[in-house]
Enzyme design. Structure first.
Site, mmCIF file in Angstrom:
data_model
loop_
_atom_site.group_PDB
_atom_site.id
_atom_site.type_symbol
_atom_site.label_atom_id
_atom_site.label_comp_id
_atom_site.label_asym_id
_atom_site.label_seq_id
_atom_site.Cartn_x
_atom_site.Cartn_y
_atom_site.Cartn_z
ATOM 1 N N LYS A 173 0.846 -1.192 0.000
ATOM 2 C CA LYS A 173 0.000 0.000 0.000
ATOM 3 C C LYS A 173 0.885 1.247 0.000
ATOM 4 O O LYS A 173 1.971 1.224 0.583
ATOM 5 C CB LYS A 173 -0.828 0.043 1.297
ATOM 6 C CG LYS A 173 -2.045 -0.849 1.332
ATOM 7 C CD LYS A 173 -2.829 -0.613 2.622
ATOM 8 C CE LYS A 173 -3.947 -1.617 2.787
ATOM 9 N NZ LYS A 173 -5.020 -1.500 1.813
ATOM 10 N N ARG A 214 -9.981 -11.421 3.197
ATOM 11 C CA ARG A 214 -10.876 -12.479 2.708
ATOM 12 C C ARG A 214 -10.205 -13.856 2.772
ATOM 13 O O ARG A 214 -10.895 -14.865 2.874
ATOM 14 C CB ARG A 214 -11.327 -12.129 1.279
ATOM 15 C CG ARG A 214 -10.209 -12.055 0.289
ATOM 16 C CD ARG A 214 -10.641 -11.397 -1.017
ATOM 17 N NE ARG A 214 -10.694 -9.939 -0.914
ATOM 18 C CZ ARG A 214 -11.064 -9.136 -1.904
ATOM 19 N NH1 ARG A 214 -11.451 -9.635 -3.053
ATOM 20 N NH2 ARG A 214 -11.063 -7.821 -1.744
HETATM 21 N N1 BES Z 1 -8.038 -3.500 4.832
HETATM 22 C C1 BES Z 1 -8.239 -3.214 3.464
HETATM 23 C C2 BES Z 1 -9.564 -2.501 3.193
HETATM 24 C C3 BES Z 1 -9.706 -1.105 3.736
HETATM 25 C C4 BES Z 1 -9.321 -0.009 2.972
HETATM 26 C C5 BES Z 1 -10.297 -0.881 4.951
HETATM 27 C C6 BES Z 1 -9.517 1.258 3.453
HETATM 28 C C7 BES Z 1 -10.474 0.395 5.443
HETATM 29 C C8 BES Z 1 -10.087 1.461 4.686
HETATM 30 C C9 BES Z 1 -8.227 -4.502 2.638
HETATM 31 O O1 BES Z 1 -7.425 -5.523 3.121
HETATM 32 C C10 BES Z 1 -7.707 -4.154 1.265
HETATM 33 O O2 BES Z 1 -6.627 -3.679 1.191
HETATM 34 N N2 BES Z 1 -8.530 -4.355 0.252
HETATM 35 C C11 BES Z 1 -8.173 -4.015 -1.072
HETATM 36 C C12 BES Z 1 -8.731 -5.056 -2.018
HETATM 37 C C13 BES Z 1 -8.213 -4.933 -3.426
HETATM 38 C C14 BES Z 1 -6.763 -5.350 -3.505
HETATM 39 C C15 BES Z 1 -9.064 -5.807 -4.330
HETATM 40 C C16 BES Z 1 -8.770 -2.640 -1.386
HETATM 41 O O3 BES Z 1 -9.880 -2.360 -0.932
HETATM 42 O O4 BES Z 1 -8.090 -1.858 -2.030
HETATM 43 ZN ZN ZN Z 2 -5.410 -5.393 2.394
#
Ligand code: BES
Ligand code: ZN
Ligand code: ZN
Length: 487
Positions: free
Chosen positions: A261, A335
């Protein structure tokens, strides 16, 4: 911080109850109500009683707080606004009347509001948040001419206190940075909670996950400096109408893994365990409220780190269900943990299985900061949960599944891919459908997934939430447990 506030019912009228300050909620700008006893002063101050407008009159020992209506969530917001302002002052006690259509429900809402509004996370500050208010009296005076049932009001106050404190319990866990709360510490705290409320606790480590074939959960943990923890609390009262299993995403940190990230998106990822916090908060309250339900709280706790042991985009994992998963993005880790935890949870043969998770940025983008995403196969069940939104003060919206998004999860080399071919587009639904692939046919209609990525973290304070964790999901699901789950 769990605030120790003494909330009691007084059989005396409001004017005869003793306190350092009286809280008067001004509903819908009605300054003509008999409890508005300072009309001349308020006129001088040009006070209109607009929603959220508060004025404290020290010499009159009263605070007036405007609320939009007498809805229970407005009562909560008004009480929270009052305590937020007054706790800075040298005031030890408050008194308030009973608002709303049902005085007992109004008392519960006010109790929740005071406890939620008094919360501040100051564990790491030298200068602690001030709060001198230790006693709040709810007096035997109804805002609308309604009969008061003292026993019901007392029970309402007690329930409000349990629920408010359980939300604060969840907020505390989520607010702690990873340096203070890793997977091992989270499990220790869960055990401590179970002991306090006389529930059962089992905590499993890496060996157990290996034995159980939880390859998806284990992969996420691979680069972590901390071992994984599968936390399982249970409560089996003598008389239980239904068996409820709650599953929480407990990512104590989410770097995104090798699909790293950017810094901006990472700072808040110490709070990627909102689901775990909520599940423990719900469990705590359900036990203390004595709900006639068998309840299990299951949490998959780990962080998603980078390093030479990290799982990689392209890896193929074998989940506990037997299905293989192609990892196309290591940031879609929640997930993976949940897939194995949900599979484990179904062995308990639940009547209902709910999971709570800060699962997708897409849900935050789609629904914003104030709404939980509710997903699953059973539309009627989802509707009964969404319906608790108004009274609980936690809104939720149904995001329907469809066969096209399901197809976008296909993988060329494994049984399923961990992200959609469309990547972020429709991301909340594709994440939900991914989880759905790990729910057996038998339990399809008993399962609901709640994506709390939006409301879990509070950037700009709103309602009764200060900056930080909100404890999202606790009140919504508790209401559903109280009203619908036993039917
Ligand atoms: N923990 C994050 C989701 C999240 C993002 C929660 C912002 C709270 C605030 C999750 O693990 C994640 O990173 N999801 C990705 C999925 C993508 C790679 C398909 C996302 O939402 O960008
Ligand atoms: Zn994530
Ligand atoms: Zn995450």
């Amino acid at each position: 911080m769990i605030i120790n506030m003494n909330l009691t019912y007084s059989p005396k009228k409001l004017s005869q109850s003793k306190a350092d300050c009286e809280v008067v909620l001004v509903s819908d700008r009605n300054l003509k109500h008999k409890w508005v006893r300072d009309a001349a002063v308020l006129r001088q101050l040009d006070y209109k009683g607009e929603d959220g407008e508060a004025v404290y009159l020290p010499d009159r020992k009263r605070i007036y707080v405007g609320i939009a209506s007498l809805d229970y969530d407005e009562i909560r917001q008004g009480s929270a606004a009052a305590i937020r302002q007054l706790k800075k002052y040298r005031i030890k006690s408050l008194k308030i009347g009973l608002y709303g259509d049902d005085p007992a429900a109004g008392a519960q809402a006010a109790a929740e509001g005071f406890i939620l509004g008094g919360y501040e996370f100051d564990e790491f500050k030298k200068e602690k948040a001030k709060n001198n208010i230790s006693r709040i009296v709810l007096a035997a005076d109804a805002y609308k001419a309604r009969p008061i049932d003292p026993q019901a009001v007392r029970e309402g106050i007690k329930a409000g206190k349990i629920i408010g404190e359980s939300v604060n319990y969840a907020r505390d866990l989520v607010n702690l940075p990873t340096s203070a709360l890793n997977s091992v510490e989270l499990a220790e705290r869960a055990k401590r909670l179970a002991k306090e409320i006389k529930a059962e606790a089992r905590v499993y480590g890496k060996d157990f996950l290996e034995k159980e074939g939880m390859g998806a959960f284990l992969a996420v943990n691979q680069a972590s400096a901390c071992p994984p923890r599968l936390i399982h609390l249970s409560h089996r009262p003598a008389k239980a109408d239904k068996r409820i299993v709650l599953v929480g995403k407990g990512l104590t940190y989410d770097t995104g893994g090798l699909s790293l990230k950017p810094t901006k998106g990472m700072v808040l990822m110490k709070m990627d365990m909102g689901g775990a916090g909520a599940v423990l908060g719900i469990f705590r309250a359900a036990v203390l409220l004595g709900l006639p339900l068998e309840i299990h709280a299951i949490i998959g706790a780990t962080d998603n780190a980078i390093g030479r042991h990290a799982y990689r985009p392209g890896d193929i994992l074998r989940s506990r269900s037997g299905q293989t998963i192609e990892v196309k993005n290591t940031d879609a880790e929640g997930r993976l943990v949940l897939a194995d935890c949900l599979n484990y949870a179904q062995d308990l043969e639940p009547d209902y299985i709910l999971d709570l998770a800060t699962l997708t940025g897409a849900c935050l983008v789609g629904l914003g900061h104030y709404t939980i995403g509710a997903l699953g196969y059973n539309e009627d069940l989802i509707k009964t949960i969404v319906a608790e939104g108004k009274a609980s003060g936690e809104q939720a919206a149904w995001l329907p599944f469809n066969k096209y998004i399901k197809k976008s999860l296909k993988s060329k080399v494994a049984d399923i891919s961990n992200i959609s071919q469309d990547e972020q587009i429709g991301g909340a639904i594709s994440a939900g459908m991914f989880l759905g692939a790990f729910i057996d046919k038998k339990y399809r209609d008993n399962w609901v997934h709640l994506d709390i990525a939006g409301p879990s973290l509070v950037d700009k304070p709103w309602g009764y939430h200060p900056y930080g964790a909100s404890g999202s999901g606790v009140r919504l699901i508790l209401r559903w447990l109280e009203n619908s789950a036993n039917k």
